[in-house]
Design an enzyme around this catalytic site. Structure first.
Site, mmCIF file in Angstrom:
data_model
loop_
_atom_site.group_PDB
_atom_site.id
_atom_site.type_symbol
_atom_site.label_atom_id
_atom_site.label_comp_id
_atom_site.label_asym_id
_atom_site.label_seq_id
_atom_site.Cartn_x
_atom_site.Cartn_y
_atom_site.Cartn_z
ATOM 1 N N LYS A 1 6.593 18.621 -9.037
ATOM 2 C CA LYS A 1 5.772 19.727 -8.302
ATOM 3 C C LYS A 1 5.590 21.028 -9.086
ATOM 4 O O LYS A 1 6.284 21.095 -9.992
ATOM 5 C CB LYS A 1 6.336 19.980 -6.835
ATOM 6 C CG LYS A 1 6.395 18.986 -5.774
ATOM 7 C CD LYS A 1 7.014 19.528 -4.689
ATOM 8 C CE LYS A 1 7.245 18.494 -3.321
ATOM 9 N NZ LYS A 1 5.912 17.931 -2.943
ATOM 10 N N ARG B 1 8.134 8.440 2.276
ATOM 11 C CA ARG B 1 7.867 7.060 2.701
ATOM 12 C C ARG B 1 8.898 6.052 2.406
ATOM 13 O O ARG B 1 9.226 5.151 2.831
ATOM 14 C CB ARG B 1 6.350 6.814 2.646
ATOM 15 C CG ARG B 1 6.153 6.566 1.203
ATOM 16 C CD ARG B 1 4.599 6.713 0.665
ATOM 17 N NE ARG B 1 4.231 8.348 1.099
ATOM 18 C CZ ARG B 1 3.038 8.778 0.802
ATOM 19 N NH1 ARG B 1 1.988 7.759 0.846
ATOM 20 N NH2 ARG B 1 2.754 10.013 1.269
#
Ligand code: BES
Ligand code: MN
Ligand code: ZN
Length: 503
Positions: free
Chosen positions: A283, A357
């Site tokens: 990120k 996920r």
């Protein structure tokens, strides 16, 4: 915070601060329209004490607007605080929850350590739900996140009393009061976990906190790590953990009420990323520190399990938290890698930052293996959900309308805002992989939905709800009734959904 219930008349209560609600009844519009606040109490002495200031036109009773009177005439209270709940037609028990939080947060910086909250009297405010909301709101308001400040002053309210009024139905009020304490404390338990920085709350420590809570609340709890992930062939979960020096934690909490041997088994699965750097798909640095709260879904499940253990609904519940860091390292997974999930499905990794996920995929499979007949997951899953709904509503998805309806009904009690977003085959097509079964991202558009479609592959035919709380787990700006910081969102809604199966 100590909580008490009083059935004394308001005027006679000796307290540092007596909080009374008022609503805005003004219907006239235009610049000359005079404010028309109405106190939500039948107590004549309180009405008399506030009469002059309410008639002055200086106070509107807007939502969470406060007005303080010292030494109110005719009352034993040292201070009278009037808290607005806004337009009369819009007042609900949720306004009461916020008003109680506002009263608490009014008291704290003024070092008022003890207060009494007058349960409002109005046709639109059923007494039980208002009572519960008031107590919850007080706990919510009492929480501040500055736990590591070395000059921290503990300004917590020591004693919060709800004055139910002399005529109140005692048993109904007592039950609601007790529920409010359990729910408020459980939500704050979640918030205190979410608040912890990544170095103070590793997956291992997260597991220890779950075990300690479970012990106290009377839940069965097992905390596993790397070996168990391998044993269960949790290739999706492990792919996130493999690049971290901190081992993962697979946390399993079980609520098994005596005598309940059939009926549904509810599986609660939470994303517990204690720090999300993005992994190799790193990120940007800006705001990366926020990613300590990427375990908010897992913490919500722990708070919900705590409340379930104490409120004892007649339904079996399994809580699973998949705790891991997501870090870049020589051993970290790479874009292009293919992983095999516990269910046997193969996943092409496109972006290692779509890690939530992955851990949830195996968490959902494991919940099913342990017997869950209905699934609910909570996760700070996608920035796309924040783009779609802002920081007002959390996202919700489901493969089963009847199951979702029950969740929607739970929202009426919890007061939390979730907005259902669609699923569909065209979205599922967006995560098809050329090399394997599915890929872990579906491109830029509809990112919250393709993430949900990914999870749906692992929920399979089991009725399932997915909650994307990315935009709601952290309050970005302080409000009169809640501090900036962790919100504890989803605890109350998940709890009520669970209770709807076993009341
Ligand atoms: N934890 C983040 C999502 C998130 C974003 C939570 C903002 C809270 C606030 C998640 O793991 C993530 O990085 N998602 C990516 C997915 C993308 C790579 C497909 C995102 O939303 O950008
Ligand atoms: Mn991520
Ligand atoms: Zn994440």
């Amino acid at each position: 915070m100590r909580t008490e219930l009083s059935f004394a008349t308001l005027a006679g209560i000796e307290t540092e601060l007596l909080a009374v609600l008022a609503t805005d009844t003004q219907t006239a519009k235009g610049p000359d329209a005079k404010p028309a606040p109405l106190l939500l109490t039948n107590d004549k002495a309180v009405q008399a004490a506030a009469a002059a200031v309410l008639a002055s036109g200086e106070y509107k009773a807007g939502a969470n607007e406060t007005l303080l009177l010292h030494a109110p005439a005719g009352l034993k209270a040292k201070r009278l605080l009037i808290v607005g709940v806004g337009k009369q037609a819009k007042v609900t028990v949720h306004s009461v929850r916020n008003a109680a939080g506002t009263a608490t947060r009014f008291a704290k910086p003024r070092a008022i350590r003890e207060l009494t909250f007058a349960l409002p009297v109005a046709d639109s405010l059923p007494i039980g739900p208002s009572m519960r909301a008031a107590v919850e709101g007080a706990f919510v308001g009492d929480f501040d996140p500055d736990t590591y400040r070395s000059d921290r002053k503990d300004l917590s309210v020591r004693s919060f009393t709800v004055a139910a009024g002399a005529g109140a139905d005692k048993s109904a009020v007592e039950v609601a009061f007790g529920e409010g304490v359990i729910v408020g404390e459980s939500q704050n338990f979640t918030r205190s976990l979410v608040n912890e920085p990544g170095n103070k709350l590793t997956p291992t420590i997260f597991g220890q906190r779950a075990a300690a809570m479970a012990q106290e609340a009377g839940l069965a709890c097992e905390v596993y790590s790397t070996e168990k992930l391998h044993e269960l062939k949790m290739g999706a979960f492990w792919s996130v953990s493999q690049g971290s020096a901190e081992p993962p934690a697979l946390i399993v909490m079980r609520y098994e009420p005596k005598g309940v041997t059939d009926g549904p088994v509810l599986g609660l699965v939470g994303k517990g990323i204690t720090f999300d750097s993005g992994g190799i798909s790193l990120k940007p640095g800006d705001n990366m520190e926020k990613m300590k709260y990427d375990m908010a879904g897992g913490a919500a499940m722990m708070g919900a399990m705590r409340a379930i253990a104490l409120l004892k609904p007649n339904v079996r519940v399994i809580g699973i938290v998949c705790a891991s860091e997501n870090m870049p390292d020589g051993k970290a997974q790479k874009p292009g890698d293919v992983q095999t999930a516990m269910s046997g499905k193969t996943i092409e990794i496109i972006n290692t930052d779509a890690e939530g996920r992955l851990v949830l995929a195996d968490g959902l499979s494991y919940a099913k293996q342990l017997g869950a007949t209905h699934l609910i997951d909570a996760a700070t899953l996608t920035g796309a959900c924040v783009v779609a709904l802002g920081m007002i509503n959390a996202g919700a998805f489901s493969n089963d309308d009847a199951t979702f309806d029950k969740f929607n009904e739970a929202l009426a009690t919890s007061g939390e805002k979730f907005w259902r977003l669609p699923l569909g085959d065209e979205y599922a097509d967006m995560i098809k992989s050329d090399i394997g079964d599915i890929k872990n991202t579906g491109g830029r558009w509809g990112g919250a939905i393709t993430a949900a479609e990914f999870l749906k592959v692992f929920a399979e035919d089991t009725p399932w709800i997915h909650l994307d709380i990315a935009g709601m787990a952290w309050v970005e700006e302080s409000k009169p009734y809640i501090a900036k910081g962790p919100s504890g969102v989803a605890v109350r809604s998940i709890l009520e959904w669970v209770r709807s199966y076993g009341k």
